[in-house]
Design a protein around this motif. Sequence first.
Motif, mmCIF file in Angstrom:
data_model
loop_
_atom_site.group_PDB
_atom_site.id
_atom_site.type_symbol
_atom_site.label_atom_id
_atom_site.label_comp_id
_atom_site.label_asym_id
_atom_site.label_seq_id
_atom_site.Cartn_x
_atom_site.Cartn_y
_atom_site.Cartn_z
ATOM 1 N N SER A 66 57.994 74.833 39.231
ATOM 2 C CA SER A 66 57.748 74.978 37.799
ATOM 3 C C SER A 66 56.784 73.959 37.226
ATOM 4 O O SER A 66 56.344 74.104 36.093
ATOM 5 N N ALA A 67 56.478 72.886 37.980
ATOM 6 C CA ALA A 67 55.606 71.848 37.435
ATOM 7 C C ALA A 67 54.922 71.095 38.562
ATOM 8 O O ALA A 67 55.468 70.971 39.667
ATOM 9 N N SER A 111 65.307 72.092 36.076
ATOM 10 C CA SER A 111 64.174 71.177 35.915
ATOM 11 C C SER A 111 62.866 71.944 35.787
ATOM 12 O O SER A 111 62.499 72.703 36.677
ATOM 13 N N GLU A 112 62.146 71.716 34.685
ATOM 14 C CA GLU A 112 60.976 72.537 34.365
ATOM 15 C C GLU A 112 59.691 71.746 34.145
ATOM 16 O O GLU A 112 58.615 72.247 34.448
ATOM 17 N N GLY A 113 59.768 70.553 33.568
ATOM 18 C CA GLY A 113 58.577 69.777 33.254
ATOM 19 C C GLY A 113 58.569 68.455 33.991
ATOM 20 O O GLY A 113 59.621 67.863 34.247
ATOM 21 N N LEU A 114 57.357 67.955 34.327
ATOM 22 C CA LEU A 114 57.240 66.754 35.148
ATOM 23 C C LEU A 114 56.036 65.929 34.714
ATOM 24 O O LEU A 114 54.950 66.463 34.489
ATOM 25 N N ALA A 115 56.235 64.615 34.611
ATOM 26 C CA ALA A 115 55.140 63.665 34.432
ATOM 27 C C ALA A 115 55.442 62.448 35.290
ATOM 28 O O ALA A 115 56.580 61.985 35.322
ATOM 29 N N VAL A 116 54.438 61.951 36.000
ATOM 30 C CA VAL A 116 54.597 60.739 36.803
ATOM 31 C C VAL A 116 54.044 59.575 35.994
ATOM 32 O O VAL A 116 52.881 59.583 35.591
ATOM 33 N N ASP A 117 54.882 58.575 35.754
ATOM 34 C CA ASP A 117 54.542 57.459 34.883
ATOM 35 C C ASP A 117 53.800 56.387 35.677
ATOM 36 O O ASP A 117 54.349 55.336 36.013
ATOM 37 N N LEU A 118 52.557 56.678 35.990
ATOM 38 C CA LEU A 118 51.736 55.747 36.754
ATOM 39 C C LEU A 118 51.247 54.614 35.867
ATOM 40 O O LEU A 118 51.078 54.791 34.654
ATOM 41 N N PRO A 119 50.985 53.424 36.438
ATOM 42 C CA PRO A 119 50.495 52.298 35.637
ATOM 43 C C PRO A 119 49.147 52.607 34.993
ATOM 44 O O PRO A 119 48.296 53.270 35.572
ATOM 45 N N THR A 133 57.825 55.897 37.854
ATOM 46 C CA THR A 133 58.991 56.763 37.797
ATOM 47 C C THR A 133 58.594 58.174 37.390
ATOM 48 O O THR A 133 57.498 58.422 36.898
ATOM 49 N N ARG A 134 59.515 59.101 37.621
ATOM 50 C CA ARG A 134 59.290 60.503 37.274
ATOM 51 C C ARG A 134 60.026 60.831 35.983
ATOM 52 O O ARG A 134 61.217 60.567 35.854
ATOM 53 N N LEU A 135 59.327 61.418 35.047
ATOM 54 C CA LEU A 135 59.927 61.941 33.825
ATOM 55 C C LEU A 135 60.097 63.437 34.021
ATOM 56 O O LEU A 135 59.137 64.139 34.321
ATOM 57 N N VAL A 136 61.333 63.907 33.874
ATOM 58 C CA VAL A 136 61.668 65.287 34.230
ATOM 59 C C VAL A 136 62.450 65.926 33.092
ATOM 60 O O VAL A 136 63.428 65.355 32.597
ATOM 61 N N THR A 137 62.027 67.119 32.686
ATOM 62 C CA THR A 137 62.795 67.855 31.683
ATOM 63 C C THR A 137 63.786 68.793 32.354
ATOM 64 O O THR A 137 63.590 69.242 33.477
ATOM 65 N N SER A 138 64.852 69.074 31.627
ATOM 66 C CA SER A 138 65.781 70.132 32.003
ATOM 67 C C SER A 138 65.940 71.040 30.797
ATOM 68 O O SER A 138 66.071 70.558 29.663
ATOM 69 N N GLU A 139 65.923 72.343 31.019
ATOM 70 C CA GLU A 139 66.037 73.297 29.913
ATOM 71 C C GLU A 139 67.464 73.444 29.420
ATOM 72 O O GLU A 139 67.688 74.003 28.348
ATOM 73 N N THR A 140 68.429 72.931 30.150
ATOM 74 C CA THR A 140 69.822 73.215 29.846
ATOM 75 C C THR A 140 70.237 72.712 28.476
ATOM 76 O O THR A 140 70.887 73.420 27.708
ATOM 77 N N GLU A 141 69.861 71.486 28.121
ATOM 78 C CA GLU A 141 70.357 70.880 26.885
ATOM 79 C C GLU A 141 69.447 71.059 25.672
ATOM 80 O O GLU A 141 70.006 71.297 24.590
ATOM 81 N N PRO A 142 68.145 70.784 25.699
ATOM 82 C CA PRO A 142 67.315 70.282 26.796
ATOM 83 C C PRO A 142 67.372 68.756 26.872
ATOM 84 O O PRO A 142 67.953 68.103 26.005
ATOM 85 N N SER A 143 66.714 68.204 27.912
ATOM 86 C CA SER A 143 66.708 66.761 28.102
ATOM 87 C C SER A 143 65.402 66.327 28.741
ATOM 88 O O SER A 143 64.661 67.139 29.297
#
Length: 366
Positions: A66-67, A111-119, A133-143
Amino acid sequence: MRMRSVLATVTAGLAAATCVTAAAPADAHSGKAPGVHACSPAVSITSYSDVLDKTTYDGTFVGNLSALAVDRGGRIAALSDRSSLFTLDRETLKPTSVVNLVDEKGAALDSEGLAVDLPHSRLRSSGGTPTGTRLVTSETEPSVRRYERDGTLVGSLPVPDALKVAPAGRATSNLTFEGLTLLPGGRTLLAAMEGSLSGDTAGIVRFQTWDRATRQGDFRLSAQYGYRTDAGLGVSEAQATPDGRLLVLERGFTAGVGNTVRLYLADLRHATDTRRVDTLTGQEGVRLARKTLLADLVNCPSLGARAKQPQPNPLLDNIEGLTITGRAPDGRLQLLLVSDDNQNAVQTTRLYSLSVRLPHTVILND
């Protein structure tokens, strides 16, 4: 940081980690031919690859993708909506590792969305502390949750009550945070809702942002914006460009016909901050994000691709993920897209390499 000031700063190029273009592997399940294959005046397709379709890696099904995001060294992070996060080799696009993601209770994510928090150099100089670190969304809540590279859960970001799934909020299940991207400089994070909130006019979706505090790596709620999708389509991905605009994928499906996938360029610079606007109806005084169509992917050459179910173009499938992998010498952005096969026999996990020339101005589509 205010979105307007972020977008006013034009980044000279992509971060060093995104300067390598992922190349589709040459095999029996890929299509690539010399020359330019125009989908529109702004977009052309270089190749596609089905190398991941219906495969497994280390006992994990490689699909439901998905991402996408560019990781260290130009590697590609690929997120499955079944809580698996793969690392793909930048040349072969085949998996080299996989980690499992869970929530605070040990449950799987949608888990649907992804961003890698690079320096980013600006963050380092101002005291910010991105760690890869990885920033990850979930559609369930969402979060939106943050994970270490090994899949360890670090924490989560606050979400406005209105964007939560009913009855906690006004969102519809499975139509929440579908896209996630860090804007240039890494200080602002944006999540794109797939569908409209209850009370908002159908087709108007919300983009939520968070700003990073100056002296720490945490994100706090910031501005929100409205974006109007085409009739019958939802937002499947949003990706920041080097100048702070957004590439937005709109996608839909009609049984017996197939998928519609359109690539837009959106500009938030003159859009209204809607976090205190209860309902979005296209009312006077509320400016939605401006967008211009870059390409309807139905018009891309098929490159010999085959579809497993009816499609208006056999190249198309359920495209959900998009990342910018580099910039060509002529200034075009190089993109990698992926389709989500839903682990369905009549759908395909397919990777697409596109190049895009961005217009200097954005035209409002009514």
